[in-house]
Design a protein around this motif. Sequence first.
Motif, PDB file in Angstrom:
ATOM      1  N   PRO A  44       1.248  -1.192  -0.210  1.00  0.00           N
ATOM      2  CA  PRO A  44      -0.356  -0.209  -0.230  1.00  0.00           C
ATOM      3  C   PRO A  44       1.151   1.739  -0.202  1.00  0.00           C
ATOM      4  O   PRO A  44       0.005   1.909  -0.756  1.00  0.00           O
ATOM      5  CB  PRO A  44      -0.759  -0.133   1.205  1.00  0.00           C
ATOM      6  CG  PRO A  44      -0.680  -1.525   1.266  1.00  0.00           C
ATOM      7  CD  PRO A  44       0.436  -2.369   0.525  1.00  0.00           C
ATOM      8  N   LYS A  45       1.986   0.865   0.651  1.00  0.00           N
ATOM      9  CA  LYS A  45       2.344   2.929   0.619  1.00  0.00           C
ATOM     10  C   LYS A  45       3.650   2.798  -0.139  1.00  0.00           C
ATOM     11  O   LYS A  45       3.075   3.736  -0.470  1.00  0.00           O
ATOM     12  CB  LYS A  45       3.567   2.179   2.178  1.00  0.00           C
ATOM     13  CG  LYS A  45       3.174   2.156   3.622  1.00  0.00           C
ATOM     14  CD  LYS A  45       4.641   1.741   4.575  1.00  0.00           C
ATOM     15  CE  LYS A  45       3.104   1.740   5.872  1.00  0.00           C
ATOM     16  NZ  LYS A  45       4.472   1.363   6.626  1.00  0.00           N
ATOM     17  N   ALA A  46       3.993   1.275  -0.913  1.00  0.00           N
ATOM     18  CA  ALA A  46       4.776   1.571  -2.606  1.00  0.00           C
ATOM     19  C   ALA A  46       3.964   2.176  -3.527  1.00  0.00           C
ATOM     20  O   ALA A  46       4.508   2.413  -4.204  1.00  0.00           O
ATOM     21  CB  ALA A  46       5.095   0.260  -2.128  1.00  0.00           C
ATOM     22  N   GLU A  47       2.503   1.670  -3.094  1.00  0.00           N
ATOM     23  CA  GLU A  47       2.287   1.983  -4.471  1.00  0.00           C
ATOM     24  C   GLU A  47       1.689   2.864  -4.416  1.00  0.00           C
ATOM     25  O   GLU A  47       1.166   4.394  -5.490  1.00  0.00           O
ATOM     26  CB  GLU A  47       0.497   1.034  -4.947  1.00  0.00           C
ATOM     27  CG  GLU A  47       0.601  -1.125  -4.962  1.00  0.00           C
ATOM     28  CD  GLU A  47      -0.471  -0.942  -5.319  1.00  0.00           C
ATOM     29  OE1 GLU A  47      -1.332  -0.786  -4.295  1.00  0.00           O
ATOM     30  OE2 GLU A  47      -0.296  -2.424  -5.931  1.00  0.00           O
ATOM     31  N   VAL A  48       1.197   3.724  -3.198  1.00  0.00           N
ATOM     32  CA  VAL A  48       1.006   5.124  -3.499  1.00  0.00           C
ATOM     33  C   VAL A  48       2.418   6.327  -3.713  1.00  0.00           C
ATOM     34  O   VAL A  48       2.604   7.544  -4.078  1.00  0.00           O
ATOM     35  CB  VAL A  48       0.602   5.645  -1.972  1.00  0.00           C
ATOM     36  CG1 VAL A  48       0.403   7.211  -1.071  1.00  0.00           C
ATOM     37  CG2 VAL A  48      -0.831   5.132  -1.922  1.00  0.00           C
TER      38      VAL A  48
END
Length: 745
Positions: free
Chosen positions: A329-333
Amino acid sequence: MGDVLSTHLDDARRQHIAEKTGKILTEFLQFYEDQYGVALFNSMRHEIEGTGLPQAQLLWRKVPLDERIIFSGNLFQYQEDSKKWRNRFSLVPHNYGLVLYDNKVAYERQVPPRAVINSAGYKILTSVDQYLELIGNSLPGTMAKSGSAPILKCPTQFPLILWHPYARHYYFCMMTEAEQDKWQAVLQDCIRHCNNGIPEDSKVEGPAFTDAIRMYRQSKELYGTWEMLCGNEVQILSNLVMEELGPELKAELGPRLKGKPQERQRQWIQISDAVYRMVYEQAKARFEEVLSKVQQMRPAMQAVIRTDMDQIITSKEHLASKIRAFILPKAEVCVRNHVQPYIPSILEALMVPTSQGFTEVRDVFFKEVTDMNLNVINEGGIDKLGEYMEKLSRLAYHPLKMQSCYEKMESLRLDGLQQRFDVSSTSVFKQRAQIHMREQMHNAVYTFETLLHQELGKGPTKEELCKSIQRVLERVLKKYDYDSSSVRKRFFREALLQVSIPFLLKKLAPTCKSELPRFQELIFEDFAKFILVENTYEEVVLQTVMKDILQAVKEAAVQRKHNLYRDSMVMHNSDPNLHLLAEGAPIDWGEEYSNSGGGGSPSPSTPEAATLSEKRRRAKQVVSVVQDEEVGLPFEASPESPSPASPDSVTEIQGLLAQGLRAESPPPASPLPNGHLPGDPQPEAAPEASSPPASPLQHLLPGKAVDLGPPKPSDQETGEQVSSPSSHPALHTTTEDSAGVQTEF
């Protein structure tokens, strides 16, 4: 110089430097040992699973063109010990180590060279002002006042200076701008090749080393590209130590240096070079020790991998799934907000100069073959073919003919993106693209040679030969178009990853890195050498951005703006028997298709024939790839007029240049540190000789090249010759540098 080093590098400081170096090396080499097992597993897995990359259509030469000379000529070199300019005969062998002799006669008599310079990590400067600015910036507070005497005076307007942030500098000058341009192209080729110093066929040691460098620097919060990843492993490791040690020494010793600004600059260069050599020797010993250790462990690790390959893969995939669930989730954002919008801009900036360069490679190859075809037809057909094919076979290593291709990459700019993505320099991408260009030219030439040689077996007439050359050229160009498209797309993907991955890792580090140790418990102890949490974490981050990168490159290919093939266009089984032709013995065009003259030749068994055979062999070695048919070598003495003594001042050299004299001293009876005979007696004129010895020659990171065998460029930047001129190989000698370090070339 000795006083400077003894004053500022006393025993206590040398001990401190050794301890600091040892600490850095110990920390790095632990990373290297950890990465070695991972690289070994990846290599063995790759052998089993393959990559699925498109099959190359061009052939590659298995037997390299070695024991030839890329370039040779004369230039002036500034001697720092005597503060005098000396005329030097210089040549660049196939391994791209610049070799300096007293003169051409010394080379022909196999007198040991004055110096062998490994140019990895160097930059070429074409003006003294550029150099003075860099020197002034390297040591704060030493910028010379306007009107004061600079650290270096050049006798001509055409200098070439080899600058290194840590090692000694080399100063050369030429008579004309044309000669400066030639030598600049040649020396840039040397730097490009030597920077690519880690053997590309090293599938375990090479990746383990570069990954360890990256992991070590990231542990110090240093992300992004690194300009000093140049040369072989020991050179890179020395640069890594100096990156930390240099600022500390500069802060300690800078205020203690005495004298005028120019003198303090000179002192700092001497101190930095001496420290670099100390670090180099220590790094070399430690790295060889650890390399021997891991290589001894390799058979046992290979046995475990072969036995438990499936379990290791399953364990790694399980670990990756857990890390992915945590960071996705953090990487995609982060990708969506900070990387994805800039991918098209980065790709466009890369594609324009790269595609122009590969197009130029195609045009140069087409022109050379077409010109050869015309010359062969106009000058006697197949009798001249051997001569022209010999020249064509070395086209990829001709610095001047390839220069127009390399120059296209110089326009590469990442304006506005460089600072955002912490890209220290675009030189990493420029040099990698230029190496790809040379490889593709070499493959195209070799494929052309192989196909044409097959056609010649049919015994064509002159007219048929012309048509055969044209047909083979067209076939090779089609193969080149396909391969160059594949190479460029792979280069674009790797470049985009190299820009974006360090940026993402840096962005995610504050929230993710501290949580990684808890995933260690998911790795079985038996597999801990082959699976590392940090590596798996980076692979997961890579996967989050890889889809966007692949899509961007695919869309670029669909546009056909830069002559890229679509991924769906695959040339399967094109010329299925072509690769079988490459299995044969190397083609010797000179022997097989040479134009033999009239007049009987002596029997090979006679001493006269043996002498002629030796002369032919030697002549082949002394034919420079780069030949100037209009003028002689610069500064070379004519056989009719005696040469003056070696000039000892800027004024004398300027006088010589103004008169157009070409001074060349005879070889000394014994080598002297300052490069001249006692008393500088008037030497005899050097006889004219044929041009010197001939012809040549994964990662997106620089520093990978195949070692083509002896003679090798020195791993250290050399000093003066001290060995005796007794019988020995021409480019293999032992010298002692200014710090007293014995260096074998």
